[in-house]
Design an enzyme around this catalytic site. Structure first.
Site, PDB file in Angstrom:
ATOM      1  N   ASP A  72      12.341  28.508  -8.053  1.00  0.00           N
ATOM      2  CA  ASP A  72      11.777  28.918  -7.052  1.00  0.00           C
ATOM      3  C   ASP A  72      12.664  30.255  -6.416  1.00  0.00           C
ATOM      4  O   ASP A  72      13.438  30.094  -6.160  1.00  0.00           O
ATOM      5  CB  ASP A  72      12.177  27.956  -6.410  1.00  0.00           C
ATOM      6  CG  ASP A  72      13.520  27.095  -6.128  1.00  0.00           C
ATOM      7  OD1 ASP A  72      14.686  27.343  -6.627  1.00  0.00           O
ATOM      8  OD2 ASP A  72      14.212  26.620  -4.684  1.00  0.00           O
ATOM      9  N   GLU A 137      16.400  25.530  -5.883  1.00  0.00           N
ATOM     10  CA  GLU A 137      17.405  25.633  -6.143  1.00  0.00           C
ATOM     11  C   GLU A 137      18.015  26.502  -4.109  1.00  0.00           C
ATOM     12  O   GLU A 137      17.997  26.357  -3.912  1.00  0.00           O
ATOM     13  CB  GLU A 137      17.809  27.002  -6.260  1.00  0.00           C
ATOM     14  CG  GLU A 137      19.945  27.074  -7.070  1.00  0.00           C
ATOM     15  CD  GLU A 137      19.989  28.699  -5.060  1.00  0.00           C
ATOM     16  OE1 GLU A 137      21.492  28.527  -4.970  1.00  0.00           O
ATOM     17  OE2 GLU A 137      18.958  28.785  -5.278  1.00  0.00           O
TER      18      GLU A 137
END
Length: 381
Positions: A72, A137
């Site tokens: 991500d 994250e």
């Protein structure tokens, strides 16, 4: 950059083309799983909540060297401010531009190609290689690495060494390796007063005025002296709000959000107790809630640190230094399991910015550094 692209750059471009704004993965993990399965990795897709994660492992016997990272990325912001579209990667004058180039799709590409080359030379390593990849994250980090670690711990599966691909470098590739991180403890404080008219302050109780001396003391307090491995603990107010928006109304409540980045010289319990003592000393009426994002961790000198430092020196011809500065990372979820954890990745100057970029050749050299770590830890004797 002319000519054919290296395998590392080709994979980095493929990952950047997938608009995986947190918590979306946008197909990045499927691409990685396909590559790893071709190498003989046993793979597990681990979806928790809305988050895609995976654990992949090759080899049944330890020690286990795990590569950890996230697919991500943060939102790119206004696309018009980018010199080229954030999810249409471009290489200009040897520099790769695109969201995730440095944080951290470039690192993931370097990890995969390093493992591919290593396994060609050593199809039977002296231990296991693993990948722990998440798409959570850059977001709340609730259903990502922490959940995968819990899943592994529940069945007794451990990592001995973990290499996190966060962009640790500052001025040049490999100049900094993170061998620890400070803890992060956030607080939400509501100081209660009595709302009233500004012309009649004796009929009200202004929480802003009440809190001001306490804030001054909190900001001036030395929480610890740090250590040889950590800088001193810091206290910072990140948001403060009071009032109705009207200029003639004394607010009834004041809300303050603050954060400690703390070293191993102090504990969460000690920080909470000291803050409480200051607030009570100033006779405030308040509510206070806490959120621990992670405790500090430190990986001392050992096999992983030594292998990482040596691989950087051999590849770049330059020394590296160990650091615990900066924000938190997913290493905070892995270190408590007993694994040695370091973070090593590209230069971090452009991360989360418009026109995020990385020197293309740095990704190829980063892949060589990762390969050097594999050689030092898992090459058969």
């Amino acid at each position: 950059m002319s000519g054919a692209l290296s395998p590392t750059l080709e994979l980095a471009l493929e990952l950047i083309r997938r608009p995986s704004v947190t918590p979306e993965d946008a197909g990045c993990q499927a691409l990685l799983l396909e590559r790893l399965e071709r190498l003989g990795f046993r793979t597990e897709r681990l979806r928790f909540g809305a988050v895609e994660n995976f654990w992949a492992r090759r080899g049944e016997q330890g020690p286990v060297l795990a590569f950890a990272g996230h697919t991500d990325v943060v939102p790119p912001g206004p696309e018009a401010r980018w010199s080229s579209p954030p999810f249409t990667p471009e290489i200009r004058d040897g520099i790769l531009y695109g969201r995730g180039a440095a944080d951290m799709k470039g690192s993931i590409a370097a990890m995969v190609t390093a493992v591919e080359r290593f396994l060609i030379r050593h199809p039977e390593p002296a231990g296991a290689i693993a990948f722990l990849i998440t798409a959570d994250e850059e977001g709340p980090a609730v259903d990502g690495t922490v959940r995968v670690v819990e899943h592994l711990e529940a069945r007794g599966e451990k990592m001995d060494w973990c290499l996190v691909g966060e962009p640790s470098s500052e001025e040049r590739l490999g100049d900094v390796i993170k061998n620890g991180r400070r803890g992060s403890l956030g607080g939400r404080l509501v100081v209660h007063g009595v709302q009233g008219h500004v012309a009649y302050p004796h009929l009200a109780d202004n929480p802003v005025h009440r809190f001001a001396p306490a804030l001054a003391e909190l900001a001036a307090t030395t929480w610890d002296e740090g250590s040889g491995d950590f800088p001193p603990t810091t206290f910072q107010v990140s948001n403060i709000h009071a009032g109705t928006g009207a200029t003639n109304v004394i607010p009834g409540d004041l809300e303050v959000q603050f954060n400690f980045r703390f070293s191993t010289a102090v504990t969460q319990t000690e920080l909470e107790a000291r803050v409480g003592a200051i607030l009570q000393r100033h006779k405030l009426t308040y509510d206070l809630s806490w959120n621990l994002s992670g405790n500090p961790f430190l990986t001392p000198a050992g096999a992983l640190v030594e292998a990482a430092c040596a691989a950087v020196a051999d590849t770049t011809g330059e020394p590296t230094r160990l650091s615990t500065a900066g924000g938190t990372s997913d290493g905070r979820f892995i270190a408590p399991t007993g694994a040695q954890v370091v973070e090593l990745g590209p230069v971090n100057a452009s991360i989360h910015k418009v026109d995020e970029h990385v020197i293309g050749a740095d990704l190829d050299r980063l892949s060589l550094i990762y390969e050097g770590i594999l050689e030092r830890l898992l090459a058969p004797s």
